[in-house]
Design an enzyme around this catalytic site. Structure first.
Site, PDB file in Angstrom:
ATOM      1  N   CYS A 152       4.435  -1.728  13.056  1.00  0.00           N
ATOM      2  CA  CYS A 152       4.802  -2.906  12.260  1.00  0.00           C
ATOM      3  C   CYS A 152       6.144  -2.712  11.559  1.00  0.00           C
ATOM      4  CB  CYS A 152       3.701  -3.266  11.271  1.00  0.00           C
ATOM      5  SG  CYS A 152       3.245  -1.938  10.151  1.00  0.00           S
ATOM      6  N   HIS A 386       1.483  -1.995   5.241  1.00  0.00           N
ATOM      7  CA  HIS A 386       1.735  -2.842   6.400  1.00  0.00           C
ATOM      8  C   HIS A 386       3.053  -3.593   6.208  1.00  0.00           C
ATOM      9  CE1 HIS A 386       1.029  -5.339   9.833  1.00  0.00           C
ATOM     10  NE2 HIS A 386       0.858  -6.441   9.139  1.00  0.00           N
TER      11      HIS A 386
END
Ligand SMILES: [Zn+2]
Length: 450
Positions: A152, A386
């Protein structure tokens, strides 16, 4: 991949699924669908509430409520004279493929697809409010990137670059690159800008990144800023377009005893701004910049041999912005190394979206107005966090979108400034931009850092 078929699925058993599970299934569908020949319009308002729901963190925080069945009532308007229903042009909608599968979760009936060449009104075609509408539109730049396993950080940085106008204009036009990394990056950008809403798997690109910067080999979480710099360095070997990121700082050493000054000029690709490590509610971007540029004494172990005094002196060091780039990237230094561990600073940095005026920092009178067009966000703690990205579709609908790996969804501009913001991408704008001086001065004066 387990996908319930539409006859077996009911809204009730869909509700028993965890939000994250629902998100994963729809993400996989977004990834695996073939080139679609049809899209469905879904109310932006409804889709945003569904995205909020599926991003509800596990076991923490207030859960967003699960929205009801797809509700398109806000994007359908009825002609007051003819009584025809149509898609309201000025209303916000998002286009999705594989709506049938989202619909499975809400137990909706499968609707008829419209013939895009048909001249029938929506009503003549049997469409009523709350049903999906098929339409053909240009939706380039709205593709997600598949997470290849902790990638990510890379997806977030790539989406920011893909929405940097000089970068995508250049890489979509010029395919004559010699370097493997530039070739792979150009191919990836071309896919992102031509694949509709399907997610793209950046596998080849990742292998070229690994080759150019071996620290990224494997599937470990990394820093999106580190990836950005490595990528720009790699691309620079092939193309001068990367110079749009390059600015210059003037670094001055001043001897307080005699006033002697020595200047050196260094180029930068991004400005890494320190954040207050003491608990702080909020701080403005410009006060972080002031802190970064502020004069500070060099330590006693770092004495300067003053050419005037011809002796070692304790000098002050001062940074100035000398030449500002077309694309200006700020890193908010949220990851701080203390003596034994790395910690994250969650301070809320208030940064301008429409207009960042840096005129007072630069002496040469060049245009110093910037507008924000992309943000790399980091949510959560170190290691478990994230990365996602916000990016604006410049010269298109000028709306903001949220790029969360393979999922892309519209996001309201009011949500862009958050404590997750990590990398800020600004582009220089001409002086013809409409000035919102009242709003800007309010932001500038807000300094709650103490
Ligand atoms: Zn001196």
């Amino acid at each position: 991949m387990t996908i319930p078929n539409s006859t077996a699925s009911t809204a009730e058993n869909a509700s028993s699924r965890l939000p994250a599970e629902e998100k994963r299934i729809v993400s996989e569908l977004a990834t695996n669908s073939n080139e679609p020949d049809s899209y469905f319009a879904v109310s932006k308002r409804w889709y945003a509430s569904w995205r909020k729901y599926v991003n509800t963190p596990l076991g923490g925080g207030a859960a967003a409520p699960r929205p009801g069945p797809i509700d398109n009532s806000d994007i359908i308007e009825t002609d007051p004279y003819l009584g025809r229903k149509s898609l309201a042009k000025e209303k916000a909608y998002v286009l999705v493929t594989q709506l049938a599968h989202i619909r499975d979760y809400y137990d909706m009936r499968k609707g008829e697809l419209l013939d895009p060449l048909s001249n029938k009104s929506l009503e003549e075609s049997g469409l009523v409010t709350n049903q999906d509408i098929l339409l053909e539109v240009d939706e380039r730049g709205l593709a997600g990137l598949v997470n290849l396993g902790n990638t990510c950080y890379m997806n977030s940085a790539v989406q920011c670059l893909a929405h940097t106008p000089p970068m995508h204009e250049y890489f979509l036009r010029d395919h004559t690159h010699q370097g493997e990394l530039a070739k792979a990056f150009g191919k990836l950008l071309t896919e992102l800008w031509s694949s509709g809403t399907n997610a793209v798997a950046p596998r080849v690109f990742k292998t070229k990144v690994d080759k150019a910067a071996p620290q990224f080999i494997g599937h470990y979480q990394h820093d999106s800023h580190e990836l950005l710099l490595a990528l720009l360095t790699g691309l620079h070997q092939d193309s001068d377009i990367v110079n749009v990121f390059q600015g210059q700082c003037k670094s001055s050493l001043v001897c307080p005893v005699c006033g002697e000054t020595a200047n050196t000029y260094d180029s930068f690709t991004s400005l890494s701004l320190p954040l207050p490590s003491t608990p702080t509610w909020s701080i403005s971007l410009l006060s972080c910049l002031d802190e970064y540029l502020g004069e500070e004494p060099l330590g006693p172990d770092n004495m300067w041999l003053c050419p005037e005094c011809k002796d070692k002196r304790q000098a002050n060091k001062k940074l100035d912005l000398w030449k500002l780039p077309e694309i200006l990237v700020f890193q908010l230094k949220r990851f701080k190394t203390s003596k034994y561990f790395l910690k994250k600073i969650d301070a809320f940095v208030d940064f301008p979206v429409d207009e960042l005026d840096l005129s007072k920092y630069v002496e040469n009178g060049e245009s110093c107005l910037y507008e924000l067009y992309a943000v790399s966000n980091h949510d959560g703690g170190i290691g478990l966090g994230h990365y996602t990205a916000y990016a604006k579709m410049i010269d298109d609908d000028n709306e903001w979108y949220w790029y969360d790996d393979s999922l892309v969804s519209p996001v309201d501009e009011s949500e862009i400034v958050s404590s997750a913001a990590y990398l800020l991408f600004y582009r220089r704008v001409g002086s013809e931009i409409e000035t919102k001086s009242a709003e800007v001065s309010k932001t500038d004066d807000m300094d709650l850092s103490s």
